[in-house]
Design a protein around this motif. Structure first.
Motif, PDB file in Angstrom:
ATOM      1  N   ILE A   1      42.378  42.364 102.385  1.00 42.15           N
ATOM      2  CA  ILE A   1      41.609  43.740 101.857  1.00 42.15           C
ATOM      3  C   ILE A   1      40.112  43.631 101.892  1.00 42.15           C
ATOM      4  O   ILE A   1      39.787  42.412 101.920  1.00 42.15           O
ATOM      5  CB  ILE A   1      42.136  43.960 100.453  1.00 42.15           C
ATOM      6  N   SER A   2      39.380  44.549 101.766  1.00 38.77           N
ATOM      7  CA  SER A   2      38.067  44.313 101.553  1.00 38.77           C
ATOM      8  C   SER A   2      37.502  44.124 100.211  1.00 38.77           C
ATOM      9  O   SER A   2      38.127  44.243  99.392  1.00 38.77           O
ATOM     10  CB  SER A   2      37.379  45.691 102.092  1.00 38.77           C
ATOM     11  N   LEU A   3      36.213  43.700 100.134  1.00 36.07           N
ATOM     12  CA  LEU A   3      35.723  43.418  98.783  1.00 36.07           C
ATOM     13  C   LEU A   3      35.974  44.883  97.812  1.00 36.07           C
ATOM     14  O   LEU A   3      36.242  44.558  96.612  1.00 36.07           O
ATOM     15  CB  LEU A   3      34.223  42.991  98.886  1.00 36.07           C
ATOM     16  N   GLU A   4      35.600  46.014  98.402  1.00 44.56           N
ATOM     17  CA  GLU A   4      35.528  47.214  97.625  1.00 44.56           C
ATOM     18  C   GLU A   4      36.842  47.355  97.161  1.00 44.56           C
ATOM     19  O   GLU A   4      37.062  47.868  96.026  1.00 44.56           O
ATOM     20  CB  GLU A   4      35.157  48.292  98.614  1.00 44.56           C
ATOM     21  N   GLU A   5      38.011  47.031  98.105  1.00 42.91           N
ATOM     22  CA  GLU A   5      39.442  47.335  97.576  1.00 42.91           C
ATOM     23  C   GLU A   5      39.672  46.236  96.394  1.00 42.91           C
ATOM     24  O   GLU A   5      40.548  46.376  95.470  1.00 42.91           O
ATOM     25  CB  GLU A   5      40.420  47.138  98.767  1.00 42.91           C
ATOM     26  N   PHE A   6      39.256  44.787  96.815  1.00 46.40           N
ATOM     27  CA  PHE A   6      39.540  43.770  95.931  1.00 46.40           C
ATOM     28  C   PHE A   6      39.151  44.141  94.407  1.00 46.40           C
ATOM     29  O   PHE A   6      39.663  44.132  93.462  1.00 46.40           O
ATOM     30  CB  PHE A   6      38.846  42.603  96.402  1.00 46.40           C
ATOM     31  N   MET A   7      37.957  44.779  94.417  1.00 45.51           N
ATOM     32  CA  MET A   7      37.152  45.259  93.106  1.00 45.51           C
ATOM     33  C   MET A   7      37.848  46.092  92.504  1.00 45.51           C
ATOM     34  O   MET A   7      37.673  46.409  91.043  1.00 45.51           O
ATOM     35  CB  MET A   7      35.676  45.373  93.102  1.00 45.51           C
ATOM     36  N   SER A   8      38.686  47.116  92.900  1.00 44.66           N
ATOM     37  CA  SER A   8      39.565  47.847  92.345  1.00 44.66           C
ATOM     38  C   SER A   8      40.767  47.459  91.696  1.00 44.66           C
ATOM     39  O   SER A   8      41.127  48.477  91.015  1.00 44.66           O
ATOM     40  CB  SER A   8      39.787  49.037  93.407  1.00 44.66           C
ATOM     41  N   LEU A   9      41.139  46.347  92.076  1.00 46.19           N
ATOM     42  CA  LEU A   9      42.236  45.925  91.333  1.00 46.19           C
ATOM     43  C   LEU A   9      42.089  45.411  89.719  1.00 46.19           C
ATOM     44  O   LEU A   9      40.857  45.255  89.332  1.00 46.19           O
ATOM     45  CB  LEU A   9      42.654  44.568  92.051  1.00 46.19           C
ATOM     46  N   LYS A  10      43.090  45.087  89.157  1.00 47.07           N
ATOM     47  CA  LYS A  10      42.929  44.727  87.839  1.00 47.07           C
ATOM     48  C   LYS A  10      43.599  43.302  87.509  1.00 47.07           C
ATOM     49  O   LYS A  10      44.847  43.117  88.217  1.00 47.07           O
ATOM     50  CB  LYS A  10      43.595  45.621  86.675  1.00 47.07           C
TER      51      LYS A  10
END
Length: 430
Positions: free
Chosen positions: A174-183
């Motif tokens: 996944i991208s950084l943006e997608e990673f940062m959306s996780l908990k």
């Protein structure tokens, strides 16, 4: 630095005392000299909260001088200590490698905190223990559009064959943006799960979900800024890639260089950074390419898994030798707890041959990981395997720690609950 050589001995301080006094004296006319130096104000120590766990562990110890000493420190004020290293933050009770876990480690007195470093699909550095652990440490499987990108989708438990439930989700999926959306969540998975929700509910019983409602994931750069603001030292571990390298043009050396570059970009002094790797070539690369960081790079030793017949009591079973590691420029070695100790003829915990050989070669030692084994009444598991015969209660944590500190002279101990080590370090003036 954490190295022992950074601190003069008591005898050296006494020898220095007359010189220090004379250097502050004026000549006979009592006028200040040009060489006079204005003393610097003392640096305020950062306070720490150790909570009730140290007292609980001490209460379980066998009676003796170590227990008495630790009991005598119950009423003292506690401060942050570089001897206490936050492993993945404070992972016993907080989701690992999250802002909340890091803050708990800092609050409980860790003077050094760890961000394990891996990378996303767009080659951005983030804090995760493994490149492919998102399925057990985050909510990615509960986010359908991201779960669909996982290397291996969720597969439920098959009762007919006994095949456990499984999945594999990597930061490189996944991208950084997608990673940062996780908990972030407490690390764990239920191998008998038939649904995603059941799979995610796999926290070991001796940990807690009490603080897992929020788990804020972090980039490596964000961890640097957090640690810098808190005034703690940093020990990033360059995690082994789970994808073929080079990755999208990024070589292993590029990856190692990128880690160091983010500290340089943030203006962090190299003396406050202890880069780590299980890959000896990474450590040698830092020594050669960024010597100011490489001189305190940490070689994480897992030769027990890579060398057939490895025995921490038999130096002939190790390659390279401790002396060869030292000659290559390695200054700090970091084996797991069990490699450093064994049980002596009197039934007491004593240093292993590995420990004595490392110190004899001039290597400093950091070790991992305390407070990661759950209840110790049944021998303590993997981390206590060399002393399992004397590991029968929770108090052995402090008996082991005392040998590591006093008999071996380790310079730091990783812990999933840093308060335990902070208490010991303060009580013993480390």
């Amino acid at each position: 630095m954490l190295t022992r050589s950074s601190f003069p001995s008591a005898a050296a301080l006494l020898l220095m005392l007359p010189i220090a006094l004379l250097s502050g004296c004026n000549d006979s006319n009592d006028k200040p000299t040009e060489e006079a130096v204005t003393p610097k104000p003392p640096v305020a120590k950062a306070s720490a909260e150790v909570g009730v766990r140290p007292a609980h562990l001490i209460s379980q110890m066998s009676d003796g001088p170590v227990k008495s000493k630790l009991q005598s420190c119950a009423g003292m004020r506690f401060y942050r200590s570089d001897f206490s290293i936050g492993h993945r933050g404070a992972a016993m009770q907080f989701p690992e490698h999250t802002r909340e876990s890091y803050q708990a480690a800092i609050d409980s007195g860790a003077g050094v905190v760890e961000c394990d470093v891996t990378f996303t699909a767009d080659k951005e550095l983030v804090c995760r223990h493994s490149q492919c652990d998102l399925h057990t440490t985050t909510n990615i499987l509960a986010v359908p559009e991201l779960a669909a990108k996982c290397s291996k989708p969720f597969t439920p438990y098959d009762a007919a064959t006994g095949t456990p439930a499984s999945a594999e989700c990597c930061t490189s999926d996944i991208s950084l943006e997608e990673f940062m959306s996780l908990k972030g969540k407490m690390d764990g998975a239920n191998p008998k799960a038939t649904t995603v929700n059941e799979y995610l509910a796999g926290t070991p019983s001796w940990r807690t979900e009490l603080y897992s409602a929020t788990g804020t994931l972090m980039t490596h750069a964000q961890s640097i800024e957090m640690f810098k603001a808190a005034g703690v030292k940093m020990t990033p571990e360059l995690k082994a890639p789970s994808v073929a390298m080079p990755f999208d043009g990024m070589s292993q050396q590029d990856y190692a260089d990128k880690l160091v570059a983010e500290y340089q970009a943030a203006g962090v002094s190299a003396e406050n950074v202890y880069p780590q790797s299980f890959n000896l070539e990474d450590v040698k690369h830092w020594i050669a390419s960024a010597p100011e960081f490489g001189k305190q790079a940490v070689y994480l030793d897992e030769r027990d898994t890579t060398l057939p017949g490895f025995d921490p009591m038999n130096a002939a079973s190790w390659q390279p030798t401790m002396a060869e590691l030292k000659a290559s420029g390695v200054q700090i070695i970091a084996p797991p707890l069990w490699m450093l100790v064994t049980v002596g003829g009197d039934g007491k915990i004593v240093p292993s041959t590995y420990a004595t050989e490392a110190r004899a070669a001039g290597l400093d030692i950091i070790t991992w990981t305390l407070e990661r084994s759950g209840h110790l009444s049944a021998g303590g598991g993997w981390y206590y395997q060399s002393i399992k015969d004397v590991t029968s209660n929770e108090g052995v944590v402090y008996e082991l720690l005392d040998v590591l500190a006093k008999d071996i002279g380790v310079i730091g101990v990783f812990s999933d609950w840093p308060a335990t080590v902070t208490y010991y370090a303060n009580c013993n003036g480390l």
